[in-house]
Write a protein that holds these residues in place. Structure first.
Motif, PDB file in Angstrom:
ATOM      1  N   PRO A   2       0.814  -1.206   0.000  1.00 60.85           N
ATOM      2  CA  PRO A   2       0.000   0.000   0.000  1.00 60.85           C
ATOM      3  C   PRO A   2       0.850   1.260   0.000  1.00 60.85           C
ATOM      4  CG  PRO A   2       0.001  -0.986   2.164  1.00 60.85           C
ATOM      5  CD  PRO A   2       0.734  -1.930   1.247  1.00 60.85           C
ATOM      6  N   ASP A   3       0.259   2.315  -0.505  1.00 57.59           N
ATOM      7  CA  ASP A   3       0.894   3.623  -0.413  1.00 57.59           C
ATOM      8  C   ASP A   3      -0.197   4.656  -0.187  1.00 57.59           C
ATOM      9  OD1 ASP A   3       0.015   4.940  -2.945  1.00 57.59           O
ATOM     10  OD2 ASP A   3       1.107   3.295  -3.856  1.00 57.59           O
ATOM     11  N   ARG A 114     -14.341   2.477   3.048  1.00 57.41           N
ATOM     12  CA  ARG A 114     -13.531   3.550   3.629  1.00 57.41           C
ATOM     13  C   ARG A 114     -12.068   3.129   3.506  1.00 57.41           C
ATOM     14  NH1 ARG A 114     -13.899   7.945   6.791  1.00 57.41           N
ATOM     15  NH2 ARG A 114     -16.128   7.621   7.144  1.00 57.41           N
ATOM     16  N   ALA A 115     -11.284   3.990   2.853  1.00 62.08           N
ATOM     17  CA  ALA A 115      -9.860   3.724   2.655  1.00 62.08           C
ATOM     18  C   ALA A 115      -9.042   4.789   3.369  1.00 62.08           C
ATOM     19  CB  ALA A 115      -9.536   3.739   1.166  1.00 62.08           C
ATOM     20  N   ARG A 116      -7.925   4.332   3.923  1.00 60.09           N
ATOM     21  CA  ARG A 116      -7.019   5.263   4.609  1.00 60.09           C
ATOM     22  C   ARG A 116      -5.605   4.708   4.454  1.00 60.09           C
ATOM     23  NH1 ARG A 116      -9.109   5.231   9.811  1.00 60.09           N
ATOM     24  NH2 ARG A 116     -10.719   6.613   9.021  1.00 60.09           N
ATOM     25  N   GLY A 117      -4.681   5.584   4.088  1.00 64.99           N
ATOM     26  CA  GLY A 117      -3.291   5.157   3.969  1.00 64.99           C
ATOM     27  C   GLY A 117      -3.084   4.080   2.919  1.00 64.99           C
ATOM     28  N   GLY A 118      -3.909   4.074   1.874  1.00 63.88           N
ATOM     29  CA  GLY A 118      -3.751   3.108   0.796  1.00 63.88           C
ATOM     30  C   GLY A 118      -4.338   1.740   1.069  1.00 63.88           C
ATOM     31  N   LEU A 119      -5.119   1.603   2.153  1.00 66.42           N
ATOM     32  CA  LEU A 119      -5.724   0.321   2.510  1.00 66.42           C
ATOM     33  C   LEU A 119      -7.186   0.520   2.888  1.00 66.42           C
ATOM     34  CD1 LEU A 119      -2.848  -1.056   4.746  1.00 66.42           C
ATOM     35  CD2 LEU A 119      -3.510  -1.955   2.508  1.00 66.42           C
ATOM     36  N   LEU A 120      -7.963  -0.521   2.730  1.00 64.54           N
ATOM     37  CA  LEU A 120      -9.348  -0.495   3.195  1.00 64.54           C
ATOM     38  C   LEU A 120      -9.351  -0.651   4.712  1.00 64.54           C
ATOM     39  CD1 LEU A 120     -10.911  -2.837   0.502  1.00 64.54           C
ATOM     40  CD2 LEU A 120     -11.195  -0.354   0.687  1.00 64.54           C
ATOM     41  N   VAL A 121     -10.081   0.230   5.374  1.00 66.90           N
ATOM     42  CA  VAL A 121     -10.186   0.125   6.827  1.00 66.90           C
ATOM     43  C   VAL A 121     -11.568  -0.354   7.254  1.00 66.90           C
ATOM     44  CG1 VAL A 121      -8.352   1.772   7.329  1.00 66.90           C
ATOM     45  CG2 VAL A 121     -10.697   2.598   7.101  1.00 66.90           C
ATOM     46  N   HIS A 122     -12.563  -0.155   6.370  1.00 69.13           N
ATOM     47  CA  HIS A 122     -13.922  -0.572   6.716  1.00 69.13           C
ATOM     48  C   HIS A 122     -14.736  -0.720   5.425  1.00 69.13           C
ATOM     49  CE1 HIS A 122     -17.617   0.094   9.555  1.00 69.13           C
ATOM     50  NE2 HIS A 122     -17.562  -1.119   9.055  1.00 69.13           N
ATOM     51  N   VAL A 123     -15.353  -1.865   5.269  1.00 72.00           N
ATOM     52  CA  VAL A 123     -16.254  -2.104   4.135  1.00 72.00           C
ATOM     53  C   VAL A 123     -17.564  -2.624   4.694  1.00 72.00           C
ATOM     54  CG1 VAL A 123     -16.686  -3.483   2.060  1.00 72.00           C
ATOM     55  CG2 VAL A 123     -14.391  -2.569   2.492  1.00 72.00           C
ATOM     56  N   ARG A 124     -18.653  -2.014   4.255  1.00 72.39           N
ATOM     57  CA  ARG A 124     -19.992  -2.530   4.556  1.00 72.39           C
ATOM     58  C   ARG A 124     -20.518  -3.098   3.250  1.00 72.39           C
ATOM     59  NH1 ARG A 124     -23.792   0.586   8.252  1.00 72.39           N
ATOM     60  NH2 ARG A 124     -24.026  -1.503   9.051  1.00 72.39           N
TER      61      ARG A 124
END
Length: 150
Positions: A2-3, A114-124
């Protein structure tokens, strides 16, 4: 790897590729180590959420491993960027065939990512659980679980 330049749209494209390939490793690797994947709608036999990248990996291996559903296309209905740049809402249809019968299926769904820092943090993941069960050839088993109160 990730980036910080990897945004929700890029992650969506990679998410869809993992789905089409039924690749639980590629899917899980899109998530932060403590990422969450939720299923807000009832889907018997699937938990309400996976917590953490490794639970997501194991959960999708368990779902996709025995599945006869073979997705071949994901039709984009609409993509709605949120007021928050980390959030993307996606309307889509997964189109494919049942490996054993050749019967076609189309399963509608809605993702809020929801993505943060190049990664998914939360998916509904608001998927049509009965549509998925039908596509996987498991509608009877799901009906029996519902009848049993599970």
């Amino acid at each position: 790897m990730p980036d910080n330049a990897t945004g929700p749209l890029d992650l969506l494209a990679r998410y869809r590729r993992a789905m089409l390939d039924l690749d639980a490793d590629a899917l899980a690797d899109l998530y932060a180590e403590d990422g969450v994947h939720e299923f807000p709608f009832l889907f018997p036999g699937v938990p309400e959420r996976y917590r953490g990248r490794e639970e997501i990996r194991a959960g999708y291996r368990a779902i996709w491993g025995p599945s006869a559903a073979r997705p071949r296309e994901i039709r984009e209905v609409a993509v709605h960027p949120g007021a928050d740049p980390e959030v993307l809402t996606v309307e889509q249809q997964v189109v494919g065939t049942h490996a054993g019968t050749g019967e076609p299926f189309t399963v509608p769904g809605l993702l809020v990512m929801r993505a943060r820092g190049g990664l998914l943090v939360h998916v509904r993941d608001y998927m049509d659980g009965l549509g998925v069960a039908h596509a996987m050839g498991r509608l009877g088993a799901v009906a029996a679980r519902l009848e049993a109160g599970e």
